[in-house]
Motif scaffolding. Structure first.
Motif, PDB file in Angstrom:
ATOM      1  N   GLU A 336      28.925 -19.198 -46.782  1.00  0.00           N
ATOM      2  CA  GLU A 336      29.215 -18.109 -47.729  1.00  0.00           C
ATOM      3  C   GLU A 336      29.075 -16.821 -46.943  1.00  0.00           C
ATOM      4  OE1 GLU A 336      26.451 -18.375 -50.938  1.00  0.00           O
ATOM      5  OE2 GLU A 336      27.247 -20.292 -51.641  1.00  0.00           O
ATOM      6  N   GLU A 337      30.140 -16.012 -46.967  1.00  0.00           N
ATOM      7  CA  GLU A 337      30.087 -14.767 -46.196  1.00  0.00           C
ATOM      8  C   GLU A 337      30.274 -13.582 -47.128  1.00  0.00           C
ATOM      9  OE1 GLU A 337      32.080 -16.473 -42.076  1.00  0.00           O
ATOM     10  OE2 GLU A 337      33.210 -15.077 -43.329  1.00  0.00           O
ATOM     11  N   PRO A 338      29.366 -12.606 -47.047  1.00  0.00           N
ATOM     12  CA  PRO A 338      29.568 -11.415 -47.869  1.00  0.00           C
ATOM     13  C   PRO A 338      30.755 -10.611 -47.335  1.00  0.00           C
ATOM     14  CG  PRO A 338      27.528 -11.284 -46.588  1.00  0.00           C
ATOM     15  CD  PRO A 338      28.203 -12.553 -46.195  1.00  0.00           C
ATOM     16  N   LEU A 339      31.590 -10.142 -48.256  1.00  0.00           N
ATOM     17  CA  LEU A 339      32.712  -9.277 -47.879  1.00  0.00           C
ATOM     18  C   LEU A 339      32.437  -7.930 -48.519  1.00  0.00           C
ATOM     19  CD1 LEU A 339      35.833 -11.481 -48.706  1.00  0.00           C
ATOM     20  CD2 LEU A 339      34.986 -10.933 -46.440  1.00  0.00           C
ATOM     21  N   GLY A 340      32.397  -6.883 -47.766  1.00  0.00           N
ATOM     22  CA  GLY A 340      32.207  -5.560 -48.358  1.00  0.00           C
ATOM     23  C   GLY A 340      30.783  -5.359 -48.820  1.00  0.00           C
ATOM     24  N   THR A 341      30.611  -4.759 -49.997  1.00  0.00           N
ATOM     25  CA  THR A 341      29.285  -4.271 -50.388  1.00  0.00           C
ATOM     26  C   THR A 341      28.679  -4.996 -51.581  1.00  0.00           C
ATOM     27  OG1 THR A 341      30.431  -2.625 -51.663  1.00  0.00           O
ATOM     28  CG2 THR A 341      29.555  -1.920 -49.507  1.00  0.00           C
ATOM     29  N   GLY A 342      28.619  -6.263 -51.552  1.00  0.00           N
ATOM     30  CA  GLY A 342      27.884  -7.014 -52.577  1.00  0.00           C
ATOM     31  C   GLY A 342      28.696  -7.287 -53.812  1.00  0.00           C
ATOM     32  N   GLY A 343      28.051  -8.007 -54.761  1.00  0.00           N
ATOM     33  CA  GLY A 343      28.765  -8.414 -55.966  1.00  0.00           C
ATOM     34  C   GLY A 343      29.347  -9.790 -55.754  1.00  0.00           C
ATOM     35  N   LYS A 344      29.429 -10.578 -56.836  1.00  0.00           N
ATOM     36  CA  LYS A 344      29.856 -11.976 -56.728  1.00  0.00           C
ATOM     37  C   LYS A 344      31.261 -12.090 -56.142  1.00  0.00           C
ATOM     38  CE  LYS A 344      29.614 -16.182 -59.451  1.00  0.00           C
ATOM     39  NZ  LYS A 344      30.914 -16.618 -59.913  1.00  0.00           N
TER      40      LYS A 344
END
Ligand code: GAP
Length: 461
Positions: A336-344
């Motif tokens: 799972e990789e975060p893209l940008g600034t958070g949020g599902k």
């Protein structure tokens, strides 16, 4: 996130992704399911085939000293009497007198961190705390009848391992292939065990596929071949991109050894529930060939021309479950990789499969379902499918389609856009792991995709 930190919660996410995207479905679901039994969907069957293909390639096609076999699932019951399975292939079963749940005694000891033969420990039901029954040995072989008459003479077993089919064909293979010791026989096929506690998704099931190889060596050469096969099998997982930190070898204690083994080492994987056996490498001595010779009366000794002597070769056996290997590869690939600034919505789920294992290697996507783009994208797809495992997709927005390909682990997406048809006859190739895109002329596309697959680790593209 590294795999080391995967939890049971992540495992639930992986099981859910596997169903949603068509890797693995609960079996007989429309009838309420039949516990711990699974069906492979379109992508799962491709994944498992690729795992089996990689094993067969490394065992049979890449070597001169191993040949293949495909023996029957139902064999003479004598096979299982000679091998010791009829008497000895059993696990200790304990039962709760209150809720009637059944457990494997050795697994309960393991969970407590105690030795499996620990004495003086009173085992309690994990569900309701009642004192469990004394253990009784429960044979794991499935019984059935061969032919229309159901009597003791027609009773047969479904094979619990593929190995015995190899031993009973030892002489046929030697005579027909003129192979000389050291050499091996490899087999992939279904095995059946009436496990007391199947579970952990496709890790332990009652019907599963094994990939086993019996390697026959001169007595005395067995210890060095045993070491060789432990190293070689460990390396196979690394070559398929499984992370080194999630793999280890564990030699068995003398008390754990199966009835036929002089030594055994497991390759273990760090599954979300902890380190567990992925593959077993066993040093089986001449146990099986000598037993089958004694029981069948048929000579199974090998004549060594150099030594001018007859002997039963010793056997080193690497034995791996295809389903278990597919599971380790699936779990290892999950990120799972975060893209940008958070949020599902900003989380990218990606299966980072090795390109030789990925069910789809390259997806072809028109930017939109447009009358000019669709025929061009179909044409590009037709050309690429001759070389690679491909998929064409024009449903939904391009962003959603990239997400889907990331989730099923497709290494590269080829996108056909308006420039393709109006100006440059070129397409973009998007890399799953870096998400970078490069523009490539269609005339050179197959070469470029091949080069990119190779740069990601493919040895077969
Ligand atoms: N001929 C030796 C033999 O069968 P094993 O350790 O019992 O040895 C070999 O099985 C491999 O088969 C295991 O390491 C595992 O990968 C796979 N396997 C065994 N039982 C299984 C089960 N119930 N479900 C899925 N895979 C299983």
């Amino acid at each position: 996130m590294t795999n080391r930190n995967l939890t049971e919660l992540d495992m639930a996410k992986i099981v859910s992704l596997a169903k949603r995207r068509g890797f693995v479905f609960p079996s007989s679901e429309i009838y309420g399911g039949i516990g711990s039994t699974w069906d492979y969907g379109p992508l799962g069957v491709a994944l498992k085939r690729n795992v089996k293909e990689a094993w067969w390639q490394s065992m049979v096609y890449d070597r001169d000293d191993i040949v293949g076999l495909d023996s029957a699932i139902i064999q003479s019951p004598e096979v299982w009497i000679a091998s010791g399975h009829a008497d000895g292939f059993a696990d200790p079963l304990v039962e709760c007198p209150t809720c009637h749940k059944r457990y494997r005694e050795d697994h309960l000891f393991e969970a407590m961190g105690a030795e499996s033969n620990a004495s003086g420990i009173e085992l309690k039901c994990p569900d309701d705390g009642a004192k469990l029954s004394e253990p009784r040995m429960f044979n794991l072989m499935f019984e059935t009848y061969s032919g229309p008459v159901q009597d003791t003479a027609s009773k047969v077993w479904l094979r619990p391992e593929t190995a015995q089919g190899i031993f009973i064909n030892f002489d046929n293979v030697v005579v027909s292939t003129r192979k000389k010791v050291p050499f091996g026989i490899a087999q992939i096929g279904k095995s059946f065990r009436n496990e007391i506690t199947p579970g952990n998704f496709i890790f332990r099931t009652r019907e599963f596929e094994q990939m086993e190889m019996e390697f026959f060596v001169k007595p005395g050469d067995d210890d060095s071949w045993y070491e060789y096969w432990i190293k070689t099998r460990f390396q196979w997982f690394l070559d398929l991109g499984v992370r080194a930190e999630n793999l280890r070898t564990r030699p068995h204690e003398a008390s754990e050894l199966a009835h036929y083994a002089k030594g055994a080492t497991d390759v273990e994987y760090n599954f979300p529930w902890g380190w567990s056996e992925l593959e077993g490498i066993a040093s089986r001595t001449d146990f099986d060939l000598s037993r089958h010779e004694q029981h069948s009366g048929k000579k199974l000794q090998y004549f060594d021309q150099e030594l001018n002597d007859h002997y039963w070769p010793y056997v080193i056996e690497p034995a791996l479950g295809a389903d278990r290997a597919a599971l380790a590869i699936l779990v290892d690939a999950y990120e799972e990789e975060p893209l940008g600034t958070g949020g599902k919505e900003d989380l990218r789920v990606v299966l980072k499969f090795h390109p030789d294992i990925a069910p789809v290697q390259v997806a072809v996507l028109p930017l939109s379902r447009n009358d000019k783009l669709v025929p061009k994208a179909r044409e590009v797809h037709s050309a690429l499918r001759k070389h690679f495992r491909t998929e064409y997709d024009d449903a939904q927005s391009i962003g959603r389609r990239y997400r889907r390909q990331d989730e099923i682990g497709t290494p590269f997406c080829v996108t056909v856009d308006f420039e393709t048809v109006e100006t440059d006859n070129a397409v973009t190739i998007r890399n799953r792991d870096t998400m970078e895109q490069v523009r490539v002329p269609i005339d050179d596309l197959a070469n470029q995709v091949r080069a990119q697959l190779r740069s990601m680790g493919s040895t077969r593209a």
